[in-house]
Motif scaffolding. Structure first.
Motif, PDB file in Angstrom:
ATOM      1  N   LYS A 208       0.812  -1.217   0.000  1.00 41.25           N
ATOM      2  CA  LYS A 208       0.000   0.000   0.000  1.00 41.25           C
ATOM      3  C   LYS A 208       0.851   1.276   0.000  1.00 41.25           C
ATOM      4  N   SER A 209       1.858   1.342   0.846  1.00 43.57           N
ATOM      5  CA  SER A 209       2.692   2.558   0.937  1.00 43.57           C
ATOM      6  C   SER A 209       3.404   2.846  -0.371  1.00 43.57           C
ATOM      7  N   SER A 210       3.994   1.818  -0.962  1.00 48.13           N
ATOM      8  CA  SER A 210       4.712   2.026  -2.229  1.00 48.13           C
ATOM      9  C   SER A 210       3.786   2.567  -3.308  1.00 48.13           C
ATOM     10  N   MET A 211       2.584   2.015  -3.423  1.00 45.15           N
ATOM     11  CA  MET A 211       1.646   2.481  -4.442  1.00 45.15           C
ATOM     12  C   MET A 211       1.163   3.901  -4.148  1.00 45.15           C
ATOM     13  N   PHE A 212       0.901   4.196  -2.886  1.00 47.18           N
ATOM     14  CA  PHE A 212       0.466   5.549  -2.522  1.00 47.18           C
ATOM     15  C   PHE A 212       1.516   6.572  -2.955  1.00 47.18           C
ATOM     16  N   PHE A 213       2.774   6.334  -2.590  1.00 50.30           N
ATOM     17  CA  PHE A 213       3.821   7.307  -2.902  1.00 50.30           C
ATOM     18  C   PHE A 213       4.123   7.350  -4.401  1.00 50.30           C
ATOM     19  N   LYS A 214       3.947   6.235  -5.090  1.00 53.62           N
ATOM     20  CA  LYS A 214       4.076   6.234  -6.548  1.00 53.62           C
ATOM     21  C   LYS A 214       3.020   7.176  -7.152  1.00 53.62           C
ATOM     22  N   GLN A 215       1.781   7.037  -6.704  1.00 53.95           N
ATOM     23  CA  GLN A 215       0.718   7.901  -7.220  1.00 53.95           C
ATOM     24  C   GLN A 215       0.943   9.354  -6.808  1.00 53.95           C
ATOM     25  N   TRP A 216       1.404   9.569  -5.588  1.00 55.80           N
ATOM     26  CA  TRP A 216       1.649  10.931  -5.116  1.00 55.80           C
ATOM     27  C   TRP A 216       2.722  11.604  -5.980  1.00 55.80           C
ATOM     28  N   THR A 217       3.818  10.887  -6.261  1.00 57.21           N
ATOM     29  CA  THR A 217       4.882  11.494  -7.069  1.00 57.21           C
ATOM     30  C   THR A 217       4.402  11.789  -8.488  1.00 57.21           C
ATOM     31  N   HIS A 218       3.538  10.944  -9.023  1.00 59.57           N
ATOM     32  CA  HIS A 218       2.961  11.231 -10.344  1.00 59.57           C
ATOM     33  C   HIS A 218       2.228  12.564 -10.316  1.00 59.57           C
ATOM     34  N   LYS A 219       1.407  12.761  -9.298  1.00 54.30           N
ATOM     35  CA  LYS A 219       0.605  13.980  -9.205  1.00 54.30           C
ATOM     36  C   LYS A 219       1.482  15.212  -8.983  1.00 54.30           C
ATOM     37  N   GLU A 220       2.487  15.079  -8.142  1.00 52.17           N
ATOM     38  CA  GLU A 220       3.347  16.231  -7.869  1.00 52.17           C
ATOM     39  C   GLU A 220       4.230  16.561  -9.073  1.00 52.17           C
ATOM     40  N   ALA A 221       4.728  15.561  -9.778  1.00 55.89           N
ATOM     41  CA  ALA A 221       5.510  15.828 -10.995  1.00 55.89           C
ATOM     42  C   ALA A 221       4.630  16.495 -12.050  1.00 55.89           C
ATOM     43  N   TRP A 222       3.398  16.030 -12.187  1.00 50.91           N
ATOM     44  CA  TRP A 222       2.428  16.615 -13.120  1.00 50.91           C
ATOM     45  C   TRP A 222       2.159  18.073 -12.757  1.00 50.91           C
ATOM     46  N   CYS A 223       1.975  18.339 -11.482  1.00 47.80           N
ATOM     47  CA  CYS A 223       1.759  19.700 -11.004  1.00 47.80           C
ATOM     48  C   CYS A 223       2.962  20.593 -11.331  1.00 47.80           C
TER      49      CYS A 223
END
Length: 184
Positions: free
Chosen positions: A116-131
């Motif tokens: 769960k943690s790895s997937m959460f942070f993977k998705q978070w980094t996608h969103k922050e890089a996109w931003c």
């Protein structure tokens, strides 16, 4: 169109943010100068939303988490990068259900606890890089699905032990090289 991107990683020796910033700024300055093949100081400006840029034919993004700093620079198109420490003690389901799109939150909740943690942070980094690519406000990206966005390409690396790293680009990237400055 640039098909290859270089990422530079540095383990900043300073834990104190006041000391870490000039060290990190000096590395970014050197990387920009090297890319532009100049020794002249490059003036970094900020857009009205706070996105850094320069008045040169060059695009860059920078991220840091703890003492790990990541830089990406290209002459082809705008770019965004984010790096996050995968904190396995963080209440990721609470955060995902509050901030992420319901589909993303479900993906995380359906995973075994150990993933769960790895997937959460993977998705978070996608969103922050996109931003960072767009120069927007992170809170307006959290509930969006990046896959629905046309002209957005997201890439991640799992080669940095204990960290999630993502790049957002308006163009396809064929190869990503990870380089170290010092001892990351």
């Amino acid at each position: 169109m640039q098909k290859e991107i270089n990422i530079w990683l540095n383990n900043n020796p300073h834990k104190n943010k006041r000391l870490a910033k000039p060290y990190s700024d000096a590395i970014l300055q050197q990387l920009l100068q090297n890319t532009l093949n100049t020794s002249a100081r490059i003036t970094i400006k900020k857009s009205k939303n706070g996105k850094p840029y320069v008045d040169e034919p060059i695009f860059f993004s920078h991220s840091n988490c703890r003492q790990l700093h990541a830089y990406v620079i290209t002459t082809a198109h705008d770019i965004g990068i984010d790096v996050e420490y995968i904190n396995k003690k963080r209440a990721v389901m609470k955060l995902a259900s509050r901030y992420f799109h319901p589909k993303e939150s479900k993906i995380i909740s359906d995973l075994p606890t150990t993933e769960k943690s790895s997937m959460f942070f993977k998705q978070w980094t996608h969103k922050e890089a996109w931003c960072k690519l767009d120069g927007g406000n992170l809170w307006s990206y959290l509930n969006k699905l990046p896959g629905d966005e046309k002209g957005l390409f997201l890439y991640e690396s799992d080669r940095i032990d204990g960290y999630a790293l993502a790049i957002a680009s308006p163009q396809k990237i064929d190869k990503i090289r990870i380089n170290s400055i010092g001892n990351p």
